[in-house]
Design a protein around this motif. Structure first.
Motif, PDB file in Angstrom:
ATOM      1  N   LEU A  13      45.926 -24.634 -22.289  1.00  0.00           N
ATOM      2  CA  LEU A  13      47.155 -24.645 -21.783  1.00  0.00           C
ATOM      3  C   LEU A  13      47.504 -24.829 -20.306  1.00  0.00           C
ATOM      4  O   LEU A  13      48.682 -25.372 -19.951  1.00  0.00           O
ATOM      5  CB  LEU A  13      47.727 -23.015 -22.066  1.00  0.00           C
ATOM      6  N   GLU A  14      46.566 -24.455 -19.454  1.00  0.00           N
ATOM      7  CA  GLU A  14      46.761 -24.732 -17.984  1.00  0.00           C
ATOM      8  C   GLU A  14      46.527 -26.157 -17.576  1.00  0.00           C
ATOM      9  O   GLU A  14      47.456 -26.561 -16.919  1.00  0.00           O
ATOM     10  CB  GLU A  14      45.392 -24.016 -17.297  1.00  0.00           C
ATOM     11  N   ARG A  15      45.915 -26.859 -18.300  1.00  0.00           N
ATOM     12  CA  ARG A  15      45.951 -28.498 -18.193  1.00  0.00           C
ATOM     13  C   ARG A  15      47.175 -28.885 -18.829  1.00  0.00           C
ATOM     14  O   ARG A  15      47.701 -29.956 -18.096  1.00  0.00           O
ATOM     15  CB  ARG A  15      44.728 -28.985 -18.944  1.00  0.00           C
ATOM     16  N   LEU A  16      47.446 -28.631 -19.877  1.00  0.00           N
ATOM     17  CA  LEU A  16      48.760 -28.978 -20.531  1.00  0.00           C
ATOM     18  C   LEU A  16      49.996 -28.858 -19.421  1.00  0.00           C
ATOM     19  O   LEU A  16      50.820 -29.622 -19.375  1.00  0.00           O
ATOM     20  CB  LEU A  16      49.061 -28.466 -21.651  1.00  0.00           C
ATOM     21  N   ARG A  17      50.393 -27.515 -19.039  1.00  0.00           N
ATOM     22  CA  ARG A  17      51.141 -27.133 -18.136  1.00  0.00           C
ATOM     23  C   ARG A  17      51.157 -28.169 -16.902  1.00  0.00           C
ATOM     24  O   ARG A  17      52.241 -28.362 -16.212  1.00  0.00           O
ATOM     25  CB  ARG A  17      51.457 -25.737 -17.936  1.00  0.00           C
ATOM     26  N   ALA A  18      49.916 -28.444 -16.193  1.00  0.00           N
ATOM     27  CA  ALA A  18      50.008 -29.060 -15.007  1.00  0.00           C
ATOM     28  C   ALA A  18      50.417 -30.252 -15.429  1.00  0.00           C
ATOM     29  O   ALA A  18      50.628 -31.090 -14.311  1.00  0.00           O
ATOM     30  CB  ALA A  18      48.316 -28.975 -14.633  1.00  0.00           C
ATOM     31  N   ASP A  19      50.402 -30.944 -16.536  1.00  0.00           N
ATOM     32  CA  ASP A  19      50.747 -32.118 -16.728  1.00  0.00           C
ATOM     33  C   ASP A  19      52.245 -32.219 -17.154  1.00  0.00           C
ATOM     34  O   ASP A  19      52.877 -33.208 -17.740  1.00  0.00           O
ATOM     35  CB  ASP A  19      50.238 -32.944 -17.962  1.00  0.00           C
ATOM     36  N   GLY A  20      53.208 -31.287 -17.008  1.00  0.00           N
ATOM     37  CA  GLY A  20      54.486 -31.108 -17.290  1.00  0.00           C
ATOM     38  C   GLY A  20      54.670 -30.756 -18.749  1.00  0.00           C
ATOM     39  O   GLY A  20      56.031 -30.940 -19.150  1.00  0.00           O
ATOM     40  N   ILE A  21      53.751 -30.441 -19.644  1.00  0.00           N
ATOM     41  CA  ILE A  21      54.014 -30.112 -20.985  1.00  0.00           C
ATOM     42  C   ILE A  21      54.325 -28.663 -21.072  1.00  0.00           C
ATOM     43  O   ILE A  21      53.608 -27.821 -20.762  1.00  0.00           O
ATOM     44  CB  ILE A  21      52.964 -30.544 -21.873  1.00  0.00           C
ATOM     45  N   ASP A  22      55.503 -28.243 -21.680  1.00  0.00           N
ATOM     46  CA  ASP A  22      55.886 -26.762 -21.691  1.00  0.00           C
ATOM     47  C   ASP A  22      55.256 -26.110 -23.049  1.00  0.00           C
ATOM     48  O   ASP A  22      55.837 -26.169 -23.930  1.00  0.00           O
ATOM     49  CB  ASP A  22      57.271 -26.827 -22.060  1.00  0.00           C
ATOM     50  N   ALA A  23      54.005 -25.905 -22.815  1.00  0.00           N
ATOM     51  CA  ALA A  23      53.077 -25.114 -23.935  1.00  0.00           C
ATOM     52  C   ALA A  23      52.843 -23.544 -23.357  1.00  0.00           C
ATOM     53  O   ALA A  23      52.340 -23.405 -22.416  1.00  0.00           O
ATOM     54  CB  ALA A  23      51.821 -25.953 -23.992  1.00  0.00           C
ATOM     55  N   ARG A  24      53.445 -22.873 -24.108  1.00  0.00           N
ATOM     56  CA  ARG A  24      53.411 -21.320 -23.908  1.00  0.00           C
ATOM     57  C   ARG A  24      52.646 -20.700 -24.838  1.00  0.00           C
ATOM     58  O   ARG A  24      52.594 -20.888 -26.096  1.00  0.00           O
ATOM     59  CB  ARG A  24      54.954 -20.911 -24.035  1.00  0.00           C
ATOM     60  N   GLY A  25      51.967 -19.684 -24.323  1.00  0.00           N
ATOM     61  CA  GLY A  25      50.922 -18.683 -25.041  1.00  0.00           C
ATOM     62  C   GLY A  25      49.839 -18.337 -24.296  1.00  0.00           C
ATOM     63  O   GLY A  25      49.855 -18.537 -23.093  1.00  0.00           O
ATOM     64  N   PRO A  26      48.601 -17.923 -25.179  1.00  0.00           N
ATOM     65  CA  PRO A  26      48.804 -17.696 -26.419  1.00  0.00           C
ATOM     66  C   PRO A  26      49.702 -16.731 -27.118  1.00  0.00           C
ATOM     67  O   PRO A  26      49.733 -15.622 -26.474  1.00  0.00           O
ATOM     68  CB  PRO A  26      47.193 -17.505 -26.793  1.00  0.00           C
TER      69      PRO A  26
END
Length: 330
Positions: free
Chosen positions: A232-245
């Motif tokens: 999730l940390e890598r995804l959010r760093a790329d601008g993807i709005d991934a929330r969780g777990p």
């Protein structure tokens, strides 16, 4: 625009596939959305049309180019007849072999761009295995046939969409298999599929593994922190709005009311259970990551009602609609 050509595989001929295909393809709305060509058995489809009480001209064609699209006509690339005495609702190696061949031909058609998408009726895993094809299901079989290393299963209903990190393996094996790289790749595939459907910045809810997503270490052995959070940390760093777990028992409620465009489930039943409660009649199974659009009904062969005319064609009609829509947008 000319509707896209979609290869519709008949699935296991002993199941409800022929009936739901006949019902969906004889729907007037279908011809406005897609140009479907069934890969299957013309005679079995004629029988299915009679069972559901519909008039149909089922025409065997030698190639996609020979298909003619007009109301009441079903075009079939006939790969040869199933056994004349094939019983409805029973496991048959012959039906399993035929189901495999339908998928193989559809994949070949897609590879040479003769069709723009694939829509599959259900196959029976026991029959497929009895025929010597040891794949857990359509998802893994299509990945093999197209030379795709890794794909994901996405279930789509009018109220919620779910992509799975793991699917057809045991729960203990699933937990062992989940790791940050797999979680990250799954979310990225899901994100691409949702943006491709027209949502520019999807909100993605990612489920935890343990009850209450571990509740800060109270449940489990820190799986959320080690297997999910780094992704999730890598995804959010790329601008993807991934929330969780997120706790899975509330994630689907939140998605159903519109808080999320996509839910990421960690294992098969975590995603399948809620989807089948929330909208199996109009549910669609989409394989994301393949080089071709592939959709399927969100139900099995339903051997208990096969050949009775009771099968509901709505999931097949919706799968065909989404195959056409996604193929046109690809």
């Amino acid at each position: 625009m000319t509707p896209p050509l979609i290869a519709v595989t008949m699935g296991d001929g002993a199941g409800v596939g022929p009936e739901v295909i006949a019902g969906a393809l004889l729907d007037d709305a279908t011809s406005a959305r897609a140009r479907p060509i069934v890969v299957g058995d013309a005679e079995r489809l004629r029988t299915a049309a009679r069972i559901i009480g519909r008039e149909a001209r089922v025409v065997a064609v030698d190639s996609v180019d020979d298909a003619v699209f007009e109301p009441g006509r079903i075009n079939v690339l006939d790969l040869g007849p199933l056994p004349a005495d094939l019983a409805w609702g029973e496991v048959s190696p012959a039906a399993g072999e035929a189901a495999y061949q339908y998928i193989r031909v559809a994949a070949e058609l897609a590879a040479r761009h003769a069709v723009q998408g694939i829509c599959t009726a259900p196959l029976n895993k026991e029959a497929l295995h009895a025929a010597g094809h040891l794949f857990p299901g359509h998802t893994e079989l299509l990945a093999h046939l197209t030379g795709t290393e890794e794909v994901s299963m996405m279930l789509s209903t009018p109220s919620v969409k779910v992509v799975h990190v793991t699917t057809h393996i045991g729960l203990i094996d699933a937990v062992a298999k989940i790791e940050p790289g797999l979680v990250e790749r799954t979310v990225r595939r899901g994100n691409r599929a949702i943006t491709g459907s027209g949502i520019a910045h999807p909100r993605i809810g990612v489920c935890g593994i343990n009850p209450h997503a571990g509740e800060n270490g109270l449940f489990g052995h820190g799986e959320e922190e080690t297997k999910i959070v780094p992704a999730l940390e890598r995804l959010r760093a790329d601008g993807i709005d991934a929330r969780g777990p997120l706790p899975a028992d509330t994630a689907f409620f939140l998605a159903g009311r519109g808080d999320y465009d996509l839910i990421v489930a960690m294992y098969h039943d975590q995603g399948h259970g809620p989807v089948k409660v929330l909208g199996i009649e109009a549910g669609v199974n989409i394989t994301v990551g393949l080089p071709v659009i592939r959709t399927s009904v969100d139900h099995g062969t339903a051997f208990d009602i096969a050949g009775t005319g009771k099968a509901d064609p709505r999931s097949m009609a919706e799968a065909l609609r989404q195959a056409a829509e996604l193929s046109a947008a690809a």
